[in-house]
Design an enzyme around this catalytic site. Structure first.
Site, PDB file in Angstrom:
ATOM      1  CG  HIS A  93      30.729  40.327  39.092  1.00  0.00           C
ATOM      2  ND1 HIS A  93      31.049  40.840  40.420  1.00  0.00           N
ATOM      3  CD2 HIS A  93      31.832  39.485  38.702  1.00  0.00           C
ATOM      4  CE1 HIS A  93      32.369  40.685  40.540  1.00  0.00           C
ATOM      5  NE2 HIS A  93      32.719  39.852  39.381  1.00  0.00           N
ATOM      6  CD  GLU A 126      40.861  40.360  42.672  1.00  0.00           C
ATOM      7  OE1 GLU A 126      40.086  40.742  41.937  1.00  0.00           O
ATOM      8  OE2 GLU A 126      40.697  39.256  43.287  1.00  0.00           O
ATOM      9  CG  ASP A 171      37.513  43.596  42.479  1.00  0.00           C
ATOM     10  OD1 ASP A 171      36.726  44.373  42.891  1.00  0.00           O
ATOM     11  OD2 ASP A 171      37.368  42.164  42.450  1.00  0.00           O
ATOM     12  CB  CYS A 207      41.766  37.579  33.996  1.00  0.00           C
ATOM     13  SG  CYS A 207      41.733  37.778  35.793  1.00  0.00           S
TER      14      CYS A 207
HETATM   15  C1  PEP Z   1      38.788  41.576  38.553  1.00  0.00           C
HETATM   16  O1  PEP Z   1      38.603  41.953  39.371  1.00  0.00           O
HETATM   17  O2  PEP Z   1      39.198  42.221  37.496  1.00  0.00           O
HETATM   18  C2  PEP Z   1      38.408  40.369  38.165  1.00  0.00           C
HETATM   19  C3  PEP Z   1      38.818  39.667  36.833  1.00  0.00           C
HETATM   20  O3  PEP Z   1      37.643  39.489  39.230  1.00  0.00           O
HETATM   21  P1  PEP Z   1      35.960  39.935  39.173  1.00  0.00           P
HETATM   22  O4  PEP Z   1      35.779  40.849  38.139  1.00  0.00           O
HETATM   23  O5  PEP Z   1      35.184  38.817  39.417  1.00  0.00           O
HETATM   24  O6  PEP Z   1      36.055  40.497  40.491  1.00  0.00           O
HETATM   25 MG    MG Z   2      37.834  40.646  41.138  1.00  0.00          MG
END
Ligand code: PEP
Ligand code: MG
Length: 544
Positions: A188, A431, A455, A502
């Protein structure tokens, strides 16, 4: 001049001075003290310094995030002056003839445990506060450099690693680039760097960190992952030229603003943006995104030192919806856990946090937290076009439980005479491999799917997204992941749902054609990638 190699996670060039990000040293030793009076005086001095710092933070927060959010720093000041707290510290110093740091640490543990054991969720959250104020006093006693003592000029922030909560608390206007010795490209922190449009390199190695010093000059190349420390004149010139060329390319992309996301053969898709906070909307609008495809709402929780109230959340969601003026805004419910830890949730340490108690699992087992967020979302829904999506889904039963809770929230709002929109779209994140495989069973329950490739990749190819040592094994274009997305797209459409991506893969222009051929309806990417993806879409021909 010395060169280091890491992995670039946001392509741009920074040239500037290094600022070392120091985590406060809080390992406290027990030291025998003869003069307990002078130890108490040291404590009083550190307490006074802490009160001044907290007042400064309160004033800054008041300006930047408003009174309700700033209030916690007033509470921290009151806690510092609490008679029982001070009495406990004095009594440990005197009765055990020990140093003030140790007395504060023991008091923090005792009070922290006492608060954690209480029934009431509000009182439990005070455990994190008492630890927080105690750490501040200990840092002041030890003369540790505070992470809040930010540099007066923009600098290249270098750290061993950065937690998402540390990244979000940095003053963005003072950051030229990030370099971390460790970290992985799907973490993140890397995502935040991308969304903040700042050059970032991760995994530069321990040697890099031990060789650099505060204030030394460096060049960060976020495209190649190269870092030059103490660069010579010629290298600086070459990079100034590279930066100029990059800025020119980005300027050319600006000409695509206002244009459609349409392929040469006429296929249109949505290109939306991912955000972490209300302040990111500026970038969404500046890059002409068609909507917001992912608002990671957990950052509202990470920025706070206590659960954000329904009203605080309502204000944030309303602001996002109003600013987007009727364009679609998809807000993901809280995805806390794994690498996104929030002290006041009091989550246990886990062996495998990515497979643990996180996201929807917390929401379904702590419904008071979930319902507060849903009430805020439903109340805000009348101010724009809202979609709500739920993270980490693995089963039909989870979705059924979520839908039942949504119905309860709506019924409660109706009974209270509070308005909400009937047009909210409800969706789930795909995910986990489980969700993709049973997407035919999930699709009839929802309006849309949004694929979280970050994920989905880590779970499908069994590679922890936080572990830099396994990066060589991470094939981000793994056929297994792509097939799971394809299956989900087919099932979504068969049941009248739409599907977006996303995760970070959505911005990978090598895959744009494949995604469009699968029938993906929406790509949601970091705001700074919107125009680049639009450019790719506009040059594709899917007719053959
Ligand atoms: C993902 O897992 O691709 C996602 C968009 O959520 P995050 O990156 O916040 O886990
Ligand atoms: Mg995620």
């Amino acid at each position: 001049m010395k060169k280091y190699q890491g992995k670039g996670v946001y392509g741009a060039i920074a040239i500037g001075n290094i600022s070392l990000f120091q985590k406060p040293e809080t390992t406290v030793k027990r030291v025998h003290i003869e003069e307990t009076d002078s130890e108490k005086a040291r404590f009083e001095q550190a307490k006074a310094a802490s009160l001044t710092q907290l007042q400064e933070i309160y004033d800054k927060a008041l300006k930047e995030v408003g009174e309700a959010n700033a209030a916690i720093f007033e509470i921290h000041q009151m806690m510092l002056d609490d008679d029982d707290y001070i009495e406990s510290i004095y009594s440990i110093i005197e009765s055990q003839s020990v140093n003030a740091e140790y007395a504060v640490a023991v008091t923090a543990d005792n009070f922290g445990e006492m608060f954690s054991a209480m029934e009431d969720a509000y009182m439990q959250a005070r455990a994190a506060d008492v630890r927080d104020i105690s750490n501040r006093i200990i840092n002041n006693l030890m003369g540790a450099v505070s992470t809040e003592a930010d540099a007066s000029e923009k600098a290249i922030i270098c750290a061993c690693d950065l937690a998402p909560s540390e990244t979000i608390s940095l003053d963005k206007d003072k950051v030229l680039a990030f370099v971390t010795a460790h970290g992985s490209s799907n973490s993140h922190t890397a995502i935040l760097a991308r969304n903040m449009n700042i050059p970032a390199v991760i995994g530069a190695g321990d040697d890099f960190l031990s060789d650099i010093h505060e204030g030394c000059k460096a060049i960060v190349d976020g495209f190649t992952g190269e870092i030059w420390v103490d660069p010579d004149e010629k290298t600086c010139e070459a990079y100034l030229e590279k930066r100029r060329a990059d800025e020119e390319k980005k300027r050319l992309l600006q000409e695509l603003k206002g244009k459609e996301n349409i392929t040469l053969d006429g296929r249109k898709i949505n290109i939306f943006a991912n955000i972490e906070s209300v302040s990111d909307i500026e970038k969404v609008l500046a890059n002409d995104a068609g909507g917001i495809g992912l608002f990671r709402s957990e950052f509202l929780y990470l920025e706070n030192s206590d659960f954000p109230t329904e009203d605080q959340q309502f204000t944030a969601y309303k602001k996002v919806l109003e600013s987007m003026a009727g364009k679609k805004v998809i807000i993901r419910t809280l995805d806390i856990g794994a690498d996104k830890q929030c002290d006041y949730f009091n989550l246990k340490k886990e062996e495998n946090p990515a497979l643990g108690y996180r996201a929807i699992r917390i929401c379904l087992t702590r419904p008071e937290i979930f319902k507060t967020q849903l009430r805020a979302l439903y109340r805000a829904s009348v101010y724009g076009s809202l979609g709500i999506m739920f993270p980490m889904i693995t089963s039909v039963s989870e979705v059924e439980q979520i839908l039942a809770i949504c119905d309860t929230v709506k019924a409660e709002l109706r009974a209270e005479g509070i308005e909400y929109s009937e047009k909210i779209e409800l969706g789930i994140m795909i995910e986990t491999p489980a969700a993709a495989v049973i997407s035919d069973m999930l699709a009839p329950l929802v309006d849309f799917f949004s694929v979280g490739t970050n994920d989905l990749t880590q779970y499908t190819i069994a590679c922890d997204r936080q572990n830099p040592d396994i990066e060589p094994f991470v094939n981000t274009h793994h056929e297994a992941v792509l097939r799971l997305i394809e299956i989900s797209a087919k099932n979504a459409h068969q049941h009248g749902a739409w599907i977006g991506i996303c995760g970070e893969l959505g911005a990978d222009i090598e895959l744009t054609e494949r995604f469009l051929r699968m029938g993906i309806d929406e790509l949601s990417v970091s705001p700074s990638f919107v125009l680049k993806v639009r450019n790719t879409v506009r040059n594709l021909d899917l007719s053959q």
